[in-house]
Design a protein around this motif. Structure first.
Motif, short mmCIF file in Angstrom:
data_model
loop_
_atom_site.label_atom_id
_atom_site.label_comp_id
_atom_site.label_asym_id
_atom_site.label_seq_id
_atom_site.Cartn_x
_atom_site.Cartn_y
_atom_site.Cartn_z
N THR A 244 75.46 84.46 44.68
CA THR A 244 75.75 84.61 43.26
C THR A 244 74.85 85.66 42.61
O THR A 244 73.76 85.96 43.10
CB THR A 244 75.58 83.27 42.52
OG1 THR A 244 74.36 82.65 42.91
CG2 THR A 244 76.72 82.34 42.84
N VAL B 29 73.84 84.05 36.99
CA VAL B 29 74.09 82.62 37.24
C VAL B 29 72.76 81.89 37.34
O VAL B 29 72.59 80.79 36.79
CB VAL B 29 74.92 82.42 38.54
CG1 VAL B 29 75.13 80.95 38.82
CG2 VAL B 29 76.26 83.13 38.42
N ALA B 30 71.78 82.49 38.01
CA ALA B 30 70.46 81.87 38.15
C ALA B 30 69.76 81.76 36.79
O ALA B 30 69.00 80.82 36.55
CB ALA B 30 69.60 82.68 39.12
N ASP C 230 71.17 81.11 33.97
CA ASP C 230 71.75 79.98 33.24
C ASP C 230 71.31 78.71 33.95
O ASP C 230 71.94 78.25 34.90
CB ASP C 230 73.29 80.11 33.24
CG ASP C 230 73.97 79.04 32.39
OD1 ASP C 230 73.36 77.98 32.17
OD2 ASP C 230 75.12 79.27 31.96
N SER D 6 73.23 76.75 36.99
CA SER D 6 72.68 76.84 38.35
C SER D 6 72.33 75.46 38.90
O SER D 6 72.52 75.20 40.09
CB SER D 6 71.46 77.76 38.38
OG SER D 6 70.42 77.26 37.57
N THR E 217 70.09 84.32 46.77
CA THR E 217 70.44 83.40 45.69
C THR E 217 71.76 82.73 46.05
O THR E 217 72.81 83.38 46.11
CB THR E 217 70.57 84.13 44.34
OG1 THR E 217 69.36 84.83 44.07
CG2 THR E 217 70.83 83.14 43.21
N ASN F 188 74.48 79.87 45.14
CA ASN F 188 74.95 79.00 44.05
C ASN F 188 73.99 78.99 42.86
O ASN F 188 73.72 77.95 42.25
CB ASN F 188 75.19 77.57 44.56
CG ASN F 188 76.38 77.49 45.49
OD1 ASN F 188 76.57 78.36 46.34
ND2 ASN F 188 77.19 76.47 45.35
N GLY F 189 73.42 80.16 42.58
CA GLY F 189 72.52 80.28 41.45
C GLY F 189 71.12 79.79 41.69
O GLY F 189 70.30 79.75 40.76
N ASN F 190 70.80 79.43 42.93
CA ASN F 190 69.49 78.88 43.26
C ASN F 190 68.87 79.61 44.44
O ASN F 190 69.60 80.17 45.28
CB ASN F 190 69.62 77.38 43.60
CG ASN F 190 70.03 76.55 42.40
OD1 ASN F 190 69.21 76.02 41.68
ND2 ASN F 190 71.34 76.43 42.18
N GLU G 187 78.75 89.07 46.34
CA GLU G 187 78.63 88.13 45.24
C GLU G 187 79.98 87.57 44.79
O GLU G 187 80.98 88.27 44.75
CB GLU G 187 77.96 88.80 44.04
CG GLU G 187 76.48 89.09 44.26
CD GLU G 187 75.84 89.82 43.07
OE1 GLU G 187 76.57 90.13 42.10
OE2 GLU G 187 74.63 90.08 43.14
N THR H 140 81.12 81.26 36.33
CA THR H 140 80.76 81.14 34.93
C THR H 140 81.20 79.77 34.38
O THR H 140 82.14 79.17 34.92
CB THR H 140 81.42 82.25 34.10
OG1 THR H 140 80.99 82.13 32.73
CG2 THR H 140 82.93 82.20 34.15
#
Length: 298
Positions: free
Chosen positions: A93, A97-98, A100, A104, A246, A248-250, A292, A296
């Motif tokens: 991602t 995204v991270a 938010d 995330s 990164t 899934n935003g993590n 990526e 959202t």
């Protein structure tokens, strides 16, 4: 004639596509199934009389929810025959995204693994309410329940999830620091360093899907996890390289064996220590970790 002119149905679908994909993915844990759902949504959307639609976003989310619910019930049967634990498909991602934090957290493999324990309807209600902040009336219309029943389902699902997820939110900096400590100890073979960063009751979940070697059930406890990882690395042979990424935003790691992707490792972190390790080795789930995927909640 202008080739770039698009009809209103197409414009609306394209405008909300990333949101619809995120809704379907969060419900299903599979990008391929989410894409199939969007195809079904499109086929239904183009038959809708837009003059009768008050809120196009809400209407599209409703169609997506219904299609994802149908597929989720089919997936549940498929997962019952799955070899070993079933983990969501990890997605590479973008930095936004991270940034938010709420999104995330909800997209993390750690939370999505917990969502696997909900019924399909509970999962749909939890996702729509907690992740996308959809109103109860709209959720009720999407799942064909009354608003009162929908509130009860939401309450039960939230209780179930809250009992299993970390009590204190983790900042991106704290998660990244824990991952860096883990990666450094892993690269140098510092067993004590790994023990220091792992929580005593850490859980290691690996998903090979019967196509790659993986533990058939979760491994629990720092000592057992360390022994399992050391044994697995020893059997693999070759040269392992870990790359921060990164997922899934993590923060996560892509592990390569002799240059070829072996798997993606995602983390659960609480109080600066790793509480969960989620290792996806199933090659069918590793197709979206080098480019990526836009996600959202809006």
């Amino acid at each position: 004639m202008n080739d770039h002119v698009t009809d209103p149905a197409t414009e609306a679908f394209v405008a909300h596509r990333d949101l619809l994909f995120t809704v379907a993915y969060e419900m299903l844990g599979s990008a391929a199934d989410a894409e199939d759902v969007l195809q079904e949504v499109w086929l239904r959307w183009v038959k809708v009389d837009l003059a009768q639609v008050r809120d196009q976003r809400a209407y599209l989310v409703r169609i997506t929810t219904r299609q994802a619910l149908n597929r989720l019930r089919t997936l549940k049967r498929r997962k019952e025959a799955y070899v070993g634990p079933w983990l969501p498909e990890p997605l590479l991602t973008a930095p936004d995204v991270a940034e938010d934090v709420e999104l995330s957290e909800n997209l993390s493999l750690a939370l999505m693994f917990i969502l696997e324990t909900l019924s399909p309807t509970e999962r749909a209600v939890f996702v729509l309410r907690e992740v996308f902040d959809i109103g109860y009336d709209d959720i009720a219309a999407a799942i064909d329940k009354s608003p009162a029943a929908t509130r009860q389902i939401a309450y039960r699902a939230r209780q179930h999830v809250d009992a299993r997820r970390p009590r204190t939110p983790v900042s991106p900096e704290e998660a990244r620091a824990a991952l860096n400590s883990f990666q450094s100890a892993l690269v140098t073979g510092d067993l004590q360093g790994l023990l220091d960063v792992l929580a005593p009751d850490v859980v290691f979940v690996s998903d090979g899907g019967g196509l790659r070697l993986a533990a058939l059930r979760p491994v629990v406890g720092a000592d057992k996890v360390l022994r399992y990882m050391a044994g697995s690395l020893g059997k693999a042979g070759g040269t392992f390289i870990s790359e921060p990424t990164t997922v899934n935003g993590n923060p996560g790691l892509i592990l390569r064996l002799d240059g070829v992707i072996d798997g993606v490792l995602a983390f659960g972190v609480e109080n600066a220590r790793v509480t969960g390790l989620y290792y996806v080795r199933n090659p069918e789930k590793l197709t979206r970790v080098e480019s990526e995927t836009p996600l959202t909640s809006r």
